[in-house]
Design a protein around this motif. Sequence first.
Motif, PDB file in Angstrom:
ATOM      1  N   TRP A  51      -0.359  40.186  50.110  1.00  0.00           N
ATOM      2  CA  TRP A  51      -0.916  40.392  48.940  1.00  0.00           C
ATOM      3  C   TRP A  51      -0.745  41.764  48.467  1.00  0.00           C
ATOM      4  CZ3 TRP A  51      -4.430  44.604  48.478  1.00  0.00           C
ATOM      5  CH2 TRP A  51      -5.129  45.134  49.483  1.00  0.00           C
ATOM      6  N   TRP A  54       2.650  42.644  45.448  1.00  0.00           N
ATOM      7  CA  TRP A  54       2.861  42.910  43.940  1.00  0.00           C
ATOM      8  C   TRP A  54       2.749  44.369  43.801  1.00  0.00           C
ATOM      9  CZ3 TRP A  54       4.470  39.996  40.176  1.00  0.00           C
ATOM     10  CH2 TRP A  54       4.226  40.282  39.116  1.00  0.00           C
ATOM     11  N   ASN A  55       1.769  44.926  44.122  1.00  0.00           N
ATOM     12  CA  ASN A  55       1.578  46.594  43.764  1.00  0.00           C
ATOM     13  C   ASN A  55       2.625  47.208  44.307  1.00  0.00           C
ATOM     14  OD1 ASN A  55      -0.801  46.246  42.256  1.00  0.00           O
ATOM     15  ND2 ASN A  55      -2.179  46.549  43.834  1.00  0.00           N
ATOM     16  N   THR A  63       9.528  42.642  37.868  1.00  0.00           N
ATOM     17  CA  THR A  63       8.483  41.623  37.982  1.00  0.00           C
ATOM     18  C   THR A  63       8.077  40.885  36.737  1.00  0.00           C
ATOM     19  OG1 THR A  63       6.740  43.143  37.652  1.00  0.00           O
ATOM     20  CG2 THR A  63       7.266  43.078  39.842  1.00  0.00           C
ATOM     21  N   ARG A  65       6.246  36.938  34.934  1.00  0.00           N
ATOM     22  CA  ARG A  65       5.578  35.608  35.169  1.00  0.00           C
ATOM     23  C   ARG A  65       6.431  34.540  34.755  1.00  0.00           C
ATOM     24  NH1 ARG A  65       0.370  35.346  36.959  1.00  0.00           N
ATOM     25  NH2 ARG A  65      -0.822  37.203  36.263  1.00  0.00           N
ATOM     26  N   GLN A  76      -2.417  35.507  45.492  1.00  0.00           N
ATOM     27  CA  GLN A  76      -3.407  36.441  45.552  1.00  0.00           C
ATOM     28  C   GLN A  76      -4.165  35.979  46.870  1.00  0.00           C
ATOM     29  OE1 GLN A  76      -5.881  36.862  42.115  1.00  0.00           O
ATOM     30  NE2 GLN A  76      -4.086  37.072  40.897  1.00  0.00           N
ATOM     31  N   SER A 128      -0.090  31.953  36.678  1.00  0.00           N
ATOM     32  CA  SER A 128      -1.289  32.845  37.386  1.00  0.00           C
ATOM     33  C   SER A 128      -2.026  31.790  38.165  1.00  0.00           C
ATOM     34  CB  SER A 128      -2.221  33.497  36.213  1.00  0.00           C
ATOM     35  OG  SER A 128      -2.557  32.292  35.152  1.00  0.00           O
ATOM     36  N   THR A 147      -2.112  33.627  41.494  1.00  0.00           N
ATOM     37  CA  THR A 147      -0.833  34.236  41.908  1.00  0.00           C
ATOM     38  C   THR A 147      -0.687  35.590  40.893  1.00  0.00           C
ATOM     39  OG1 THR A 147       0.468  33.254  40.204  1.00  0.00           O
ATOM     40  CG2 THR A 147       0.404  31.943  42.515  1.00  0.00           C
ATOM     41  N   TYR A 148      -0.258  36.608  41.691  1.00  0.00           N
ATOM     42  CA  TYR A 148       0.189  37.618  40.672  1.00  0.00           C
ATOM     43  C   TYR A 148       1.398  37.599  39.913  1.00  0.00           C
ATOM     44  CZ  TYR A 148      -3.085  40.396  43.842  1.00  0.00           C
ATOM     45  OH  TYR A 148      -4.016  40.718  44.526  1.00  0.00           O
ATOM     46  N   GLN A 171      -0.513  43.441  34.056  1.00  0.00           N
ATOM     47  CA  GLN A 171      -0.864  42.246  34.813  1.00  0.00           C
ATOM     48  C   GLN A 171      -1.770  43.049  35.941  1.00  0.00           C
ATOM     49  OE1 GLN A 171       2.940  40.399  35.806  1.00  0.00           O
ATOM     50  NE2 GLN A 171       3.390  40.279  33.571  1.00  0.00           N
ATOM     51  N   PRO A 172      -2.504  42.236  36.707  1.00  0.00           N
ATOM     52  CA  PRO A 172      -3.194  42.629  37.921  1.00  0.00           C
ATOM     53  C   PRO A 172      -2.243  43.327  39.071  1.00  0.00           C
ATOM     54  CG  PRO A 172      -3.160  40.083  37.560  1.00  0.00           C
ATOM     55  CD  PRO A 172      -2.690  40.739  36.579  1.00  0.00           C
TER      56      PRO A 172
END
Length: 172
Positions: A51, A54-55, A63, A65, A76, A128, A147-148, A171-172
Amino acid sequence: MLQRLNAAAVAATLGLLVAATPLQVRADEPYWQCVTFARMISGIQIFGDAWTWWNQAVDRFRTGRSPETGSVLVFQPHGRMSRGHVAVVSNVLTDRVVKVTHANWGGSRGRVEEDVTVVDVSEAGDWSAVRVWYGPIRDLGTTVYPTYGFIYSAAGQAGRAAVGRDEAAGQP
């Protein structure tokens, strides 16, 4: 709604085609974690729980979608999957159906599964929310996983990192 039904129909058809082909697992294979396996086959050098990928990727990799072969789909945390999950896209079949290769998923603890069907079931068609093929029931699993998005492989990344940051900003 029609896109979701079409994606589900494609996945069901694909499932019938692969149902006769059982997963090949060798007894001498090591116990794989998803992050170790994804890092090894994608070349994306990110460490830590799935998790967190992503960040960590936002300022280092492109990155987005949309699936691309070789990209890593980052799940996630959800339910019992408290550390998230990562899977490498092995083939893009349609804009809403891909095949992934991943490790340590569901009924295949510690094992690698190749070319597993994943279907985008998000309302917006933005990946997502997905459903994943589950071999024991020979169908898509019933759980919808958030998902991220996708982290694109390091190959060809030079000069495109800024684009990835722009896409990821909202995005998150």
